[in-house]
Enzyme design. Structure first.
Site, short mmCIF file in Angstrom:
data_model
loop_
_atom_site.label_atom_id
_atom_site.label_comp_id
_atom_site.label_asym_id
_atom_site.label_seq_id
_atom_site.Cartn_x
_atom_site.Cartn_y
_atom_site.Cartn_z
N CYS A 63 0.82 -1.21 0.00
CA CYS A 63 0.00 0.00 0.00
C CYS A 63 0.85 1.26 0.00
O CYS A 63 0.33 2.36 -0.20
CB CYS A 63 -0.92 0.02 1.23
SG CYS A 63 -0.03 0.36 2.79
N VAL A 187 -18.56 8.48 -20.15
CA VAL A 187 -17.60 8.31 -19.06
C VAL A 187 -17.02 9.66 -18.68
O VAL A 187 -16.55 10.41 -19.54
CB VAL A 187 -16.46 7.36 -19.47
CG1 VAL A 187 -15.42 7.27 -18.37
CG2 VAL A 187 -17.02 5.98 -19.80
N VAL A 188 -17.08 9.98 -17.40
CA VAL A 188 -16.40 11.17 -16.89
C VAL A 188 -15.40 10.74 -15.83
O VAL A 188 -14.20 10.76 -16.03
CB VAL A 188 -17.40 12.20 -16.32
CG1 VAL A 188 -16.64 13.43 -15.82
CG2 VAL A 188 -18.39 12.63 -17.39
N GLU A 718 -0.82 -19.43 3.90
CA GLU A 718 -0.13 -20.57 4.49
C GLU A 718 -0.46 -21.86 3.74
O GLU A 718 0.41 -22.68 3.49
CB GLU A 718 -0.50 -20.73 5.96
CG GLU A 718 0.21 -21.89 6.64
CD GLU A 718 -0.07 -21.98 8.13
OE1 GLU A 718 0.25 -23.02 8.72
OE2 GLU A 718 -0.60 -21.01 8.70
N ARG A 796 -6.08 -25.24 18.93
CA ARG A 796 -5.58 -24.01 19.57
C ARG A 796 -6.71 -23.27 20.27
O ARG A 796 -6.48 -22.64 21.32
CB ARG A 796 -4.90 -23.11 18.54
CG ARG A 796 -4.25 -21.86 19.16
CD ARG A 796 -3.35 -21.15 18.20
NE ARG A 796 -2.04 -21.77 18.06
CZ ARG A 796 -0.99 -21.48 18.82
NH1 ARG A 796 -1.08 -20.60 19.81
NH2 ARG A 796 0.17 -22.07 18.62
N GLU A 1177 0.99 -12.65 16.44
CA GLU A 1177 -0.42 -12.95 16.70
C GLU A 1177 -0.94 -12.47 18.06
O GLU A 1177 -2.11 -12.09 18.15
CB GLU A 1177 -0.64 -14.46 16.58
CG GLU A 1177 -0.46 -14.99 15.18
CD GLU A 1177 -0.53 -16.51 15.12
OE1 GLU A 1177 -1.49 -17.05 14.56
OE2 GLU A 1177 0.40 -17.14 15.65
#
Length: 1255
Positions: A63, A187-188, A718, A796, A1177
């Site tokens: 990003c 289209v604009v 994963e 878990r 985590e």
């Protein structure tokens, strides 16, 4: 950044835009600046690039170029912005890694903000050049001149393979072209596709005139000028529009989107026919589709009936023959004694599609509070705008007061109804909003009337959340770094424990970092498009690809029979197929691939493949328990007998989309003798290698998997990355040519699954003091259509079922449910958050049941040093109590509670909530064999070091930490060490980069390899103590010493057996505590995150800046999980929330206004490399403090309504859930959700939620 010459302003205007929405043809006569154009590592960095990097604002980096260009465009237009400008500039930017704080912290240095607080930063501004110096050198004026004099040029024409682009330069040319091409789209801004609506002819009023092609940014600027220069009573329409524009899309959209791009067909033959629309007569609301902003109709791509309010006084339409286009928009000025308001309610306040919108207009008899005229309109309550005409007629002639309010609410409850099967669901919430939003309008008008007719009516105050202004302007950040006490003798080369910058941050900030799809095209490269199922559970009767094979560019269509090896696959259990054969078990199930010369050709041909199905039943949900797990300690019967109270309940927790910014991508390059080289965005190189080899029918040694970096992972890469890698490799092997594929966002979300939704039932026994004695809990996890990693995730969840609390008698049972949805998979936390949320839910209910403060009940149950977990592991080096006490102190919890109680007593319709919760997260893979890692280190004769290890880089800074470890062991500068990539050809049989254990495992392996090399070099150090590193390396080389070493590490003393409930599943635990405060609008369910304090135990941090980034990023991802992100499916099992338009992750405006992050001091961990601890985590669950604070606020609202005791608030605590939990007279008027009859349920998937069932 697009720069254009603006004739009216006689200057160049710079706009940040979304490249994916800007057709190249539309950029004629514009200058385009990309992130590469403003600076580079090789040349010179622009300060905008440098600051985001040095402020640790770039993690995965995908990003970062967008952030850089948004800031750059802002500075080009406004060299001295304030924080409100920053908020506007970044409204359309998303980041899944950082939590946004470091981005704002770095760019705050460009603003006019005065720092009134003492800050301890992970970076310093002293290394930055002054803002203007070094900035102006990068802002050379662009040579864009006005159009030359003379007649306007003719229309431009661009001819593509399937599309013709015509660009007129005058209105007359546009009308002629539209007459000749009546089906052409105008289209604009290209932000959405237009729709038809009827035109209306009315009179013109005094107004503000703007071009219909004026961008929304320009509209906003002009309206602001009008508001500043006109009498307040005349600008109510302007202010209503501005308020809605503020929350409409992001700046990049507003810079190009226009209010009227709609083309209209009319049956009149009159040339230049003029049509007008007067908002004074039609103020019931002009609702626009959120993205298209087109006049009239309200519609959503999934028929979820969202809308965004905008008002235009007059719309001029110019006609030519059978065609017409919007030409001019007039925004009307309101007369005195008229009051206008507009409201929008959406899941996320910033840049989101609305659930219900309303525009309301009341006119009073001058000098009185008697209603003369009233218009009420609602969007989201029908397929088009709905007028509450019956209610409005009942209110005309009445005084604006309580009696009117009662009549209005009763009438609206009867008039604003929805069918229980209405598209989009949320029927009860939407009906409640019609009353709540009218009440807001009532109070707003009451307040304005008080100034005009003070003796006649009581004063009222509109409902408004705190900090409605720019969030980031209130950002106060205290960073308490856990820096080790440096010895004066410590080498300056030793960077362990220092906040050094992410190794790739500068390349990411300049756009030079290479991701898989950035790899240049190979000669004769092909592209793959997937053919996926449109049915959730069906038999495949036939697949016809004949039409697709004849389309341009298509090389092959491959299906299950074309798999040369095994078509059976799966990361843990071989229960999936590479390509579906005979049956499909979810929407998005991959049935085949089309291989073509370009992406567009491949995708177009894939859509041409025809599949015939026979639907199978049952649809979507067939409960099939696989390998149930039970974990028990103590005697449940005895525990419940000793308890003073017993509480039973249930909790739902929804799923979550990973929303990594780089979608799944693979590039496969075939070699000789069955070789295959794969460039993949994956967390698991070894698993990708083995499953590709299995599908191709070749040994794993013929397959090489390479990973340079990923644009985010979070567990989603994963195991599910192999879905794409296997079919791309299959295509490359079959055609003997390089093949590439990167999934579009919608296809990635549909096909790959996410976090497991959970449903839990519990029974808890406790004493009057709040001490919990017994717990019996059952978890039901929605696995999807295959096992994937679901069993380990459930295990878990059971390991974390008590969170941080000592419970002597406890039993947990886990059940996996097979459903006809895409297989759910690993996600940050890996089942831990699901298990712990259930605990915190009943813990808060225990406090409510007893009437005790929640923090006291939690504190009395916290683990103590040396106690045993339910699985018999002894807790040593426990720091929970220290984290708890420090969090209470630093958050000023008790002072906040006093202030909160006072605030709530003074406010009926806004309530504040406060919660503090702990977390205890076990560190290790629960699958014993995965707790191993390898490394390979080469030292070259010039002294440079090449480091390779088994972990992959997805933004978490793993490579950076490994370089720090190697630097300390070898005693060389970190700049001499390079990490090239992760590859199965250098480090084989690697464990996935997951479970927060990668720094521990790979760091120990790197340390081992470097210690071997250091030992080999020690004799030469001894012989030449004054020599340099390069001298010792050369001496060793000339003495024929091996300067390459393998390292290996396996975590000792691990292993657990569920059958005997014995062993040691975790190497150690990470601890943390968070306190959060929120403010809730009880009428809509929206909330504001006011404050969060986090204290996290990360041991002796290897890199405090990276660890702080992980804490903040994990926390904000958890905010999305627990309060915002919601997956919705159709009754047929199709995902409706595809992409950022309908699935909302936290944005800049969702970070707490005050964020205090501390790393616990003096807490070394002897179980990991250099006494550090895992951090990826564990922080995520701390965001549940926001959910629990929302519940605390809801409890306050319920007390006002006379309701007390435990209440249920499932996750995510969306505005809908929060609003309906705040029961009051409005919810009573609407009534409870309809009883199930023969109607279709629009669903969220949570645990055992029966998707698409009828009745």
């Amino acid at each position: 950044m697009v720069s254009r010459y603006a004739p009216r302003q006689q200057r160049v205007v710079h706009s940040s835009v979304n490249a994916c929405l800007a057709p190249v043809c539309s950029l004629h006569l514009s200058a385009v600046t990309t992130v590469e154009g403003i600076g580079s590592v090789a040349r010179k960095l622009h300060p905008v690039q440098e600051r985001i990097a040095r402020a640790h604002g770039s993690q995965c980096g995908f990003c970062t170029p967008g952030m850089v260009m948004s800031m750059y465009a802002l500075l080009r237009n406004n060299p001295c912005p304030d924080m409100s400008h920053l908020e506007d500039a970044f409204q359309g930017n998303l980041c899944r890694c950082t939590g946004y704080r470091p981005i704002l912290e770095g760019y705050k240095s460009f603003t006019t903000v005065t720092h009134t607080h003492t800050h301890t930063h992970t970076h310093t501004h002293t290394g930055y050049r002054p803002i203007l110096e070094g900035y102006k050198s990068f802002t050379t004026a662009l040579q864009l001149a006005p159009a030359p004099p003379g007649p306007p040029p003719g229309p431009l024409r661009f001819q593509g393979e399937r599309v013709e682009w015509l660009q007129p330069s005058t209105l007359e040319q546009l009308l002629v072209l539209k007459e000749h091409h009546p089906q052409a789209k105008v289209v604009v801004g290209n932000t959405e596709v237009g729709r038809y609506c009827p035109s209306v002819c009315l009179s013109v009023s005094p107004s503000l005139c703007l071009s219909a092609a004026c961008s929304l940014t320009c509209v906003g600027e002009e309206l602001k000028r009008a508001v500043a220069t006109s009498p307040a009573h005349q600008t109510q329409v302007f202010q209503a529009v501005l308020e809605q524009l503020r929350w409409f899309a992001g700046l990049q959209i507003r810079n190009v989107a226009v209010s009227h791009t709609h083309t209209h067909m009319t049956h009149t033959h009159t040339h230049h026919h003029l049509l007008t629309l007067d908002v004074y007569s039609m103020l019931y609301g002009i609702l626009w589709d959120v993205y298209s902003m087109l006049y009239g109709i309200l519609w959503d791509v999934y028929s979820m009936l969202y809308g965004m309010y905008a008002m235009s006084t007059v719309c001029y339409m110019v006609c030519y023959g059978m065609s017409a286009v919007w030409f001019m928009v007039y925004y009307g000025m309101s007369p005195q004694w008229q009051f206008v308001s507009a409201f929008k309610q959406s899941p996320r306040r910033e840049d989101d599609i609305s659930i219900v919108t309303t525009a309301m207009n009341v006119t009073f008899t001058p000098g009185t509070s008697v209603v003369k005229e009233l218009k009420l309109s609602y969007g989201g309550m029908g397929p088009t705008t709905v007028l509450a005409e019956t209610t409005a007629s009942k209110l005309v002639g009445r005084l604006w007061g309580e009696e009117l309010l009662e009549v209005a609410c009763s009438s609206l409850a009867e008039e604003m109804t929805l069918d229980p099967s209405a598209p989009g669901g949320m029927v009860t919430y939407r009906r409640t909003l019609t009353l709540s939003l009218f009440y807001k309008f009532y109070l707003t008008v009451l307040q304005k009337l008080a100034a005009e007719v003070r003796p006649l009516i009581p004063y009222g105050r509109p409902i408004q959340l705190a900090a409605r202004g720019p969030n980031t302007a209130l950002l106060i950040y205290f960073l308490r770094l856990k820096l080790q006490n440096y010895s004066p003798k410590r080498s300056l080369l030793d960077v362990v424990g220092r906040p050094i910058m992410h190794l790739s941050a500068l390349q990411q900030a300049t756009g030079e970092a290479v991701y898989v799809d950035d790899i240049p095209l190979y000669q004769n490269e092909l592209y793959v498009a997937l053919v996926t199922s449109s049915r959730a559970h069906a038999r495949i009767l036939s697949i016809d690809s004949s039409e697709a094979q004849l389309m341009p560019g298509v090389e092959a269509c491959l299906f299950a029979d074309d798999v040369p090896g095994s078509n059976i696959t799966g990361p843990a259990f071989l229960d999936e197929t590479v390509l579906a054969q005979d049956t499909v078990t979810c929407v998005g199930h991959i049935m085949g691939v089309v291989v073509a010369d370009t992406q567009l050709h491949a995708q177009r041909a894939a859509r041409a493949v025809k599949v015939s199905y026979q639907d199978l039943s049952p649809l979507i949900l067939t409960i099939q328990v696989r390998s149930p797990r039970t974990l028990q300690r103590g005697n449940l019967e005895e525990g419940f007998q000793l308890a003073d109270h017993i509480l039973e309940g249930e909790v739902h927790m929804g799923g979550q989309e990973h929303f990594y910014l780089e979608t799944h991508v693979t590039l496969a390059v075939p070699g000789e003798d069955g070789e295959m080289e794969l460039f993949v965005s994956t967390q698991s190189t070894a698993k990708t290698q083995s499953l590709v080899a299995l599908a191709l029918g070749v040994p794993a040694s013929r397959v090489v998997v390479r990973v340079k970096r990923m644009g985010g992972g979070f567990g989603g890469k994963e195991s599910r990355s192999t879905l794409l890698s296997t079919v791309v490799a299959l295509s490359a092997q079959r055609l003997r040519r390089p093949v590439r594929c990167q999934l579009d966002r919608d296809q990635d979300m549909v096909a790959t699954g996410g976090r497991h939704p959970f449903y839990a039932r519990y029974k808890v026994g406790f004493q009057k003091s709040g001490k919990v004695l017994a717990l019996d809990v059952s978890y039901y996890g929605n696995a999807g259509n295959s096992m994937d990693l679901s069993l380990s995730i459930m295990e878990r969840a059971l390991f974390h079922m008590e969170n941080s609390y000592s419970i002597p008698h406890i039993r947990g049972r886990g059940f996996l449910c097979k459903t006809h949805l895409p297989s759910n998979t690993a996600f940050r936390g890996f089942g831990g958050p699901q298990g712990m949320l259930v605990t915190e839910s009943w813990m808060s209910d225990v406090a409510l049941e007893l009437g005790l403060p929640a923090e006291k009940v939690r504190r009395v149950n916290l683990y103590q040093q040396g106690e045993l977990t339910p699985y018999g592991q002894v807790l040593d080096r426990l720091t929970l109590d220290r984290c708890w006490d420090q969090c209470l102190q630093r958050s000023q919890y008790h002072q906040r509670r006093e202030a909160l109680d006072q605030y709530n007593s003074q406010n009926r319709w806004t309530k504040r909530g406060l919660a503090i919760i702990p977390t205890k997260f076990g560190i290790s893979f629960t699958a014993l064999f995965l707790n191993q890692a390898g490394a390979l280190v080469h030292i070259y004769t010039d002294g440079s070091v090449l480091l390779t290890h088994g972990g992959t880089e997805m933004g978490q800074g793993l490579h950076t930490k490994m370089v720090q470890v190697a630097s300390r062991v070898l005693g060389v500068a970190s700049s001499q060490i390079h990490v090239s990539e992760t590859s199965t050809s250098t480090v084989p049989n690697t464990s996935p980069t997951a479970a927060s254990a990668s720094s521990d495992l790979n760091g120990a392996a790197v340390k081992n390899a470097c210690e071997v090399l250091r030992k080999r070099l020690d004799p030469y150090r001894t012989q030449n103590p004054k020599g340099s590193w390069e001298d010792w390396v050369k001496a060793a080389y000339f003495n024929r010493v091996n300067l390459s070493a393998n390292g290996f590490y396996k975590t000792p003393d691990l292993g657990y057996d569920f059958e005997t409930n014995s062993g040691r599943p975790f190497n150690y635990f990470s601890y943390g505590v968070a306190c959060s405060e929120v403010e809730v609008d009880c009428l809509t369910g929206s909330h504001k995150n006011l404050h969060t304090t986090i204290v996290m135990d990360v041991g002796n941090s290897l890199n405090p800046a990276i660890d702080i980034g992980q804490v903040e990023g994990g926390f904000l991802q958890g905010v999305g999980l627990f309060t915002l992100e919601e997956l919705r499916y159709s009754p047929q099992g199709a995902l409706l929330t595809q992409g950022p338009g309908t699935y909302k992750i936290p944005a800049f405006g969702d970070i707490p206004s005050q964020l205090v992050v501390s790393l616990l001091r003096d807490a070394p961990n002897d179980k990991a490399v250099y006494s550090s601890k895992a951090v990826g985590e564990p922080p995520l669950f701390l965001a549940a403090s926001v959910l629990l604070a929302l519940k605390d606020a809801v409890v306050g609202a319920r007390l006002e309504a006379g309701l007390s005791g435990p209440c249920r608030l499932d996750s995510p605590a969306t505005p809908e859930r929060v609003r309906l939990a705040c029961q009051d007279r409005f919810t009573a008027l609407v009534g409870p959700p309809p009883t199930r009859g023969q109607w279709v349920r629009w669903v969220r998937v949570s645990g055992l939620g029966s998707v698409g069932s009828v009745g």
